[in-house]
Design a protein around this motif. Structure first.
Motif, PDB file in Angstrom:
ATOM      1  N   SER A 132       5.840  -4.971  -4.811  1.00 55.20           N
ATOM      2  CA  SER A 132       5.863  -3.706  -4.069  1.00 55.20           C
ATOM      3  C   SER A 132       4.687  -3.616  -3.098  1.00 55.20           C
ATOM      4  CB  SER A 132       5.842  -2.519  -5.034  1.00 55.20           C
ATOM      5  OG  SER A 132       4.660  -2.499  -5.802  1.00 55.20           O
ATOM      6  N   LEU A 133       3.544  -4.163  -3.487  1.00 54.70           N
ATOM      7  CA  LEU A 133       2.376  -4.172  -2.597  1.00 54.70           C
ATOM      8  C   LEU A 133       2.656  -5.025  -1.369  1.00 54.70           C
ATOM      9  CD1 LEU A 133      -0.551  -3.434  -1.973  1.00 54.70           C
ATOM     10  CD2 LEU A 133      -1.283  -5.386  -3.389  1.00 54.70           C
ATOM     11  N   ALA A 134       3.284  -6.171  -1.584  1.00 55.63           N
ATOM     12  CA  ALA A 134       3.619  -7.056  -0.463  1.00 55.63           C
ATOM     13  C   ALA A 134       4.557  -6.358   0.517  1.00 55.63           C
ATOM     14  CB  ALA A 134       4.255  -8.338  -0.985  1.00 55.63           C
ATOM     15  N   ILE A 135       5.528  -5.613  -0.016  1.00 56.29           N
ATOM     16  CA  ILE A 135       6.472  -4.889   0.844  1.00 56.29           C
ATOM     17  C   ILE A 135       5.748  -3.821   1.660  1.00 56.29           C
ATOM     18  CG2 ILE A 135       8.420  -3.270   0.826  1.00 56.29           C
ATOM     19  CD1 ILE A 135       9.480  -4.831  -1.614  1.00 56.29           C
ATOM     20  N   LEU A 136       4.823  -3.099   1.018  1.00 55.61           N
ATOM     21  CA  LEU A 136       4.060  -2.076   1.731  1.00 55.61           C
ATOM     22  C   LEU A 136       3.221  -2.677   2.857  1.00 55.61           C
ATOM     23  CD1 LEU A 136       2.819   0.241  -1.165  1.00 55.61           C
ATOM     24  CD2 LEU A 136       4.512   0.781   0.587  1.00 55.61           C
ATOM     25  N   VAL A 137       2.604  -3.824   2.581  1.00 53.56           N
ATOM     26  CA  VAL A 137       1.792  -4.486   3.606  1.00 53.56           C
ATOM     27  C   VAL A 137       2.670  -4.928   4.775  1.00 53.56           C
ATOM     28  CG1 VAL A 137       0.369  -6.503   4.123  1.00 53.56           C
ATOM     29  CG2 VAL A 137       0.002  -5.236   1.999  1.00 53.56           C
ATOM     30  N   GLN A 138       3.824  -5.509   4.470  1.00 54.38           N
ATOM     31  CA  GLN A 138       4.729  -5.976   5.519  1.00 54.38           C
ATOM     32  C   GLN A 138       5.207  -4.816   6.380  1.00 54.38           C
ATOM     33  OE1 GLN A 138       7.598  -8.036   3.138  1.00 54.38           O
ATOM     34  NE2 GLN A 138       6.279  -9.808   2.813  1.00 54.38           N
ATOM     35  N   ARG A 139       5.516  -3.692   5.756  1.00 55.55           N
ATOM     36  CA  ARG A 139       5.950  -2.523   6.517  1.00 55.55           C
ATOM     37  C   ARG A 139       4.811  -1.961   7.349  1.00 55.55           C
ATOM     38  NH1 ARG A 139       9.529   0.828   2.017  1.00 55.55           N
ATOM     39  NH2 ARG A 139      11.424  -0.415   2.209  1.00 55.55           N
ATOM     40  N   ASP A 140       3.607  -1.987   6.782  1.00 53.32           N
ATOM     41  CA  ASP A 140       2.449  -1.470   7.490  1.00 53.32           C
ATOM     42  C   ASP A 140       2.149  -2.295   8.733  1.00 53.32           C
ATOM     43  OD1 ASP A 140       0.219   0.493   7.382  1.00 53.32           O
ATOM     44  OD2 ASP A 140      -1.006  -1.318   7.329  1.00 53.32           O
TER      45      ASP A 140
END
Length: 216
Positions: free
Chosen positions: A199-207
Motif C-alpha cells: 500500500s505504501l508503494a501504491i501511495l508513492v507511485q500515485r504521489d
C-alpha cells in the motif's frame, strides 16, 4: 431527441438501439462500438444527446466528453457504465456529464434520464455520485499529503520501498543501519494510519504520478 449511442459490447448496443427505436420522441442517428467512431458521429450529426459507455477502446466516454467541450459542441453527454471507479465517476462530473446511468437500470429509468437531460437538467443520482466523489476526494487528499506528512528521510525510504528494495538493500543504499530503516518505516505507517509495503508503494507511485489515479 436526436441521439448517438456508443458501447463496445454489441449486445448492449443492440439492446439500447432496439429500446430507443420504440420511443417516438427519440431518433437514433448513429451507433458506434468505440469512442473515436462515436466522436466522429457526434461531429457529423451534432445530436442532442450522446449516450456513452464510460469504458471503450480508442477513446473512453470521458475522452469523448472532453472532445465535445473542446469542439464547442452542444451535444449533452450521458455516461453509461456497468462498473465505474470512484475516480471515473468524479471525473465524469468534473468534465460536464449531463447524466450517469448504471447498465443495470430499468429501461424506464433510461428514458426518464434522457427526457430530463433533453429538458436541460442533469441526471446525476445522488446515491451513486455523492459517495463516489467523497471517496475519490479523500484518496486524492491522502495522496497529496504523503510528501507533506513524511520527513525527507521517510519519503526517501518510501520511494525505495516502491522500487521493491528490501530493508537490507535500502540500508546499504543509504548507508544506514537496517534497524534505522525499520524505525523510519514504523513511523511512516503510524503517520499514514497503518498499511503495508504494498500500500505504501501504491501511495508513492500515485504521489509521483498523479495522472495514473484516473486509470483503471
Amino acid at each position: 431527441m436526436r441521439t448517438v449511442l456508443a458501447d463496445d459490447h454489441p449486445i448492449v448496443l443492440s439492446g439500447l438501439r432496439a429500446l430507443l427505436h420504440t420511443q417516438p420522441e427519440v431518433e437514433v442517428v448513429a451507433a458506434a462500438q468505440d469512442g473515436a467512431t462515436a466522436l466522429e458521429m457526434i461531429r457529423a450529426y451534432e445530436p442532442d444527446i450522446a449516450v456513452l459507455d464510460i469504458n471503450m477502446p480508442a477513446l473512453t466516454g470521458l475522452d469523448v466528453l472532453d472532445a465535445i467541450e473542446a469542439n464547442g459542441l452542444s451535444t449533452r453527454g450521458v455516461l453509461l457504465t456497468g462498473s465505474a471507479s470512484d475516480e471515473q465517476i468524479a471525473a465524469g462530473v468534473e468534465r460536464g456529464a449531463w447524466g450517469l446511468l448504471l447498465k443495470e437500470s430499468a429501461p424506464d429509468t433510461l428514458m426518464e434520464c434522457l427526457r430530463i437531460v433533453a429538458a436541460g437538467q442533469r441526471w446525476l443520482p445522488e446515491e451513486v455520485v455523492a459517495p463516489a466523489i467523497r471517496r475519490a476526494t479523500e484518496r486524492r487528499e491522502k495522496d497529496v499529503q504523503l510528501a507533506r506528512v513524511l520527513t525527507a528521510r521517510e519519503y526517501e525510504i518510501a520511494g525505495l520501498v516502491a522500487q521493491g528494495l528490501s530493508n537490507k538493500h535500502i540500508a546499504r543504499r543509504l548507508t544506514i543501519s537496517e534497524g534505522t530503516v525499520k524505525i523510519h518505516l514504523h513511523n511512516t505507517f503510524e503517520k499514514l494510519g497503518g498499511g503495508n509495503r504494498t500500500s505504501l508503494a501504491i501511495l508513492v507511485q500515485r504521489d509521483q504520478n498523479p495522472a495514473r489515479t484516473q486509470t483503471g
